[in-house]
Design a protein around this motif. Structure first.
Motif, PDB file in Angstrom:
ATOM      1  N   LEU A 152       0.844  -1.194   0.000  1.00  0.00           N
ATOM      2  CA  LEU A 152       0.000   0.000   0.000  1.00  0.00           C
ATOM      3  C   LEU A 152       0.881   1.246   0.000  1.00  0.00           C
ATOM      4  O   LEU A 152       2.038   1.205   0.417  1.00  0.00           O
ATOM      5  N   ASN A 153       0.307   2.353  -0.441  1.00  0.00           N
ATOM      6  CA  ASN A 153       1.024   3.624  -0.480  1.00  0.00           C
ATOM      7  C   ASN A 153       1.051   4.236   0.923  1.00  0.00           C
ATOM      8  O   ASN A 153      -0.003   4.611   1.453  1.00  0.00           O
ATOM      9  N   PRO A 154       2.224   4.355   1.544  1.00  0.00           N
ATOM     10  CA  PRO A 154       2.284   4.888   2.915  1.00  0.00           C
ATOM     11  C   PRO A 154       1.828   6.329   3.023  1.00  0.00           C
ATOM     12  O   PRO A 154       1.462   6.782   4.118  1.00  0.00           O
ATOM     13  N   ALA A 155       1.820   7.061   1.913  1.00  0.00           N
ATOM     14  CA  ALA A 155       1.354   8.446   1.944  1.00  0.00           C
ATOM     15  C   ALA A 155      -0.164   8.527   2.070  1.00  0.00           C
ATOM     16  O   ALA A 155      -0.711   9.545   2.496  1.00  0.00           O
ATOM     17  N   THR A 156      -0.844   7.453   1.708  1.00  0.00           N
ATOM     18  CA  THR A 156      -2.310   7.435   1.728  1.00  0.00           C
ATOM     19  C   THR A 156      -2.861   7.067   3.098  1.00  0.00           C
ATOM     20  O   THR A 156      -3.948   7.495   3.483  1.00  0.00           O
ATOM     21  N   TYR A 157      -2.103   6.267   3.851  1.00  0.00           N
ATOM     22  CA  TYR A 157      -2.576   5.743   5.133  1.00  0.00           C
ATOM     23  C   TYR A 157      -1.814   6.375   6.293  1.00  0.00           C
ATOM     24  O   TYR A 157      -0.709   6.886   6.134  1.00  0.00           O
ATOM     25  N   GLY A 158      -2.427   6.341   7.471  1.00  0.00           N
ATOM     26  CA  GLY A 158      -1.790   6.897   8.652  1.00  0.00           C
ATOM     27  C   GLY A 158      -2.323   6.246   9.915  1.00  0.00           C
ATOM     28  O   GLY A 158      -3.051   5.247   9.860  1.00  0.00           O
ATOM     29  N   THR A 159      -1.989   6.828  11.060  1.00  0.00           N
ATOM     30  CA  THR A 159      -2.423   6.249  12.334  1.00  0.00           C
ATOM     31  C   THR A 159      -3.945   6.248  12.461  1.00  0.00           C
ATOM     32  O   THR A 159      -4.518   5.372  13.100  1.00  0.00           O
ATOM     33  N   HIS A 160      -4.604   7.238  11.834  1.00  0.00           N
ATOM     34  CA  HIS A 160      -6.065   7.279  11.904  1.00  0.00           C
ATOM     35  C   HIS A 160      -6.689   6.151  11.082  1.00  0.00           C
ATOM     36  O   HIS A 160      -7.858   5.810  11.302  1.00  0.00           O
ATOM     37  N   SER A 161      -5.933   5.579  10.157  1.00  0.00           N
ATOM     38  CA  SER A 161      -6.437   4.425   9.408  1.00  0.00           C
ATOM     39  C   SER A 161      -6.709   3.265  10.353  1.00  0.00           C
ATOM     40  O   SER A 161      -7.709   2.552  10.226  1.00  0.00           O
ATOM     41  N   LEU A 162      -5.810   3.074  11.324  1.00  0.00           N
ATOM     42  CA  LEU A 162      -5.997   1.998  12.293  1.00  0.00           C
ATOM     43  C   LEU A 162      -7.121   2.332  13.265  1.00  0.00           C
ATOM     44  O   LEU A 162      -7.905   1.457  13.638  1.00  0.00           O
ATOM     45  N   ARG A 163      -7.199   3.580  13.682  1.00  0.00           N
ATOM     46  CA  ARG A 163      -8.277   4.003  14.590  1.00  0.00           C
ATOM     47  C   ARG A 163      -9.636   3.826  13.921  1.00  0.00           C
ATOM     48  O   ARG A 163     -10.618   3.455  14.569  1.00  0.00           O
ATOM     49  N   ARG A 164      -9.683   4.073  12.631  1.00  0.00           N
ATOM     50  CA  ARG A 164     -10.944   4.047  11.895  1.00  0.00           C
ATOM     51  C   ARG A 164     -11.344   2.627  11.458  1.00  0.00           C
ATOM     52  O   ARG A 164     -12.522   2.368  11.212  1.00  0.00           O
ATOM     53  N   THR A 165     -10.397   1.685  11.391  1.00  0.00           N
ATOM     54  CA  THR A 165     -10.636   0.384  10.758  1.00  0.00           C
ATOM     55  C   THR A 165     -11.800  -0.385  11.373  1.00  0.00           C
ATOM     56  O   THR A 165     -12.760  -0.750  10.696  1.00  0.00           O
ATOM     57  N   LYS A 166     -11.740  -0.664  12.656  1.00  0.00           N
ATOM     58  CA  LYS A 166     -12.779  -1.473  13.284  1.00  0.00           C
ATOM     59  C   LYS A 166     -14.081  -0.689  13.428  1.00  0.00           C
ATOM     60  O   LYS A 166     -15.177  -1.248  13.294  1.00  0.00           O
ATOM     61  N   ALA A 167     -13.947   0.615  13.656  1.00  0.00           N
ATOM     62  CA  ALA A 167     -15.143   1.466  13.767  1.00  0.00           C
ATOM     63  C   ALA A 167     -15.931   1.463  12.460  1.00  0.00           C
ATOM     64  O   ALA A 167     -17.163   1.370  12.460  1.00  0.00           O
TER      65      ALA A 167
END
Length: 212
Positions: A152-167
């Motif tokens: 995956l492109n690291p510029a597209t994802y961030g720490t909020h990606s993990l916070r948002r995943t299960k939610a």
């Protein structure tokens, strides 16, 4: 002639048209297969700290500042990892609870054992002498490494990606915004709506699935 100025609603609507429905700058959640891929790589490489960090980030849905500052006593008592944790959020000053699933408990237990952590110790300790625990910047770099490892492109994802995943997954499965609001620790439902990028089409689709 009447001059119509932009409202936040019009601006957001235009941004969604330009970006294909997503708000500008919003970091996407990980898909289930991407979560499994990252987890499998961390397990294979025996990255004990990173596996506990990744699993707990997905489970807890905490902001980076709260996740990195967790202590052992936040998630364990009497040497046993809890099934639920509770902390006071740094940003809002409000308490938030989170579940700790079995695979996450195993990962945390292995981390505690590997580094002989005591109850007062920070769970995710930094390798830098100047920092008592993992910094949010270090965590962000670690997340970039995880997403890069599965293409995956690291510029597209961030720490909020993990916070948002299960939610995001919970919302898609249940349509229950109030539950997601509580899990994310938002004080206002409107914040949850913006955070998940919920649109009118989403609401209508949920409504259509309910027969009276």
């Amino acid at each position: 002639m009447e001059i119509i100025t932009d409202t936040p609603f019009r601006t957001a609507k235009r941004q969604r048209r330009i970006t294909g429905g997503k708000l500008t700058g919003q970091k996407p959640a990980l898909k289930m297969k991407e979560v499994w891929s990252i987890r499998a790589r961390l397990e294979l490489k025996k990255r004990v700290r990173d596996l506990a960090l990744f699993n707990l980030a997905i489970d807890s849905k905490l902001r980076a500042c709260d996740l990195t500052a967790l202590t052992v006593e936040d998630v364990a008592a009497g040497g046993e990892v809890k099934t639920r944790g509770i902390i006071v959020q740094k940003k809002t000053g409000r308490p938030v609870q989170f579940e700790i699933t079995e695979q996450t408990r195993v990962a945390i237990r292995n981390l505690m054992s590997r580094h002989y952590l005591r109850s007062s110790d920070f769970l995710f300790q930094s390798r830098l002498v100047s920092s008592p625990h993992l910094s949010t910047r270090q965590y962000a770099r670690i997340v970039q490494g995880w997403v890069r490892s599965i293409g995956l492109n690291p510029a597209t994802y961030g720490t909020h990606s993990l916070r948002r995943t299960k939610a995001a997954l919970i919302y898609r499965k249940t349509g229950n915004l109030r539950a997601v609001q509580l899990l994310l620790g938002h004080s206002k439902l409107e914040s949850t709506v913006r955070y998940l990028g919920v649109e009118v089409d989403d609401a209508i689709a949920i409504s259509e699935s309910v027969d009276l």
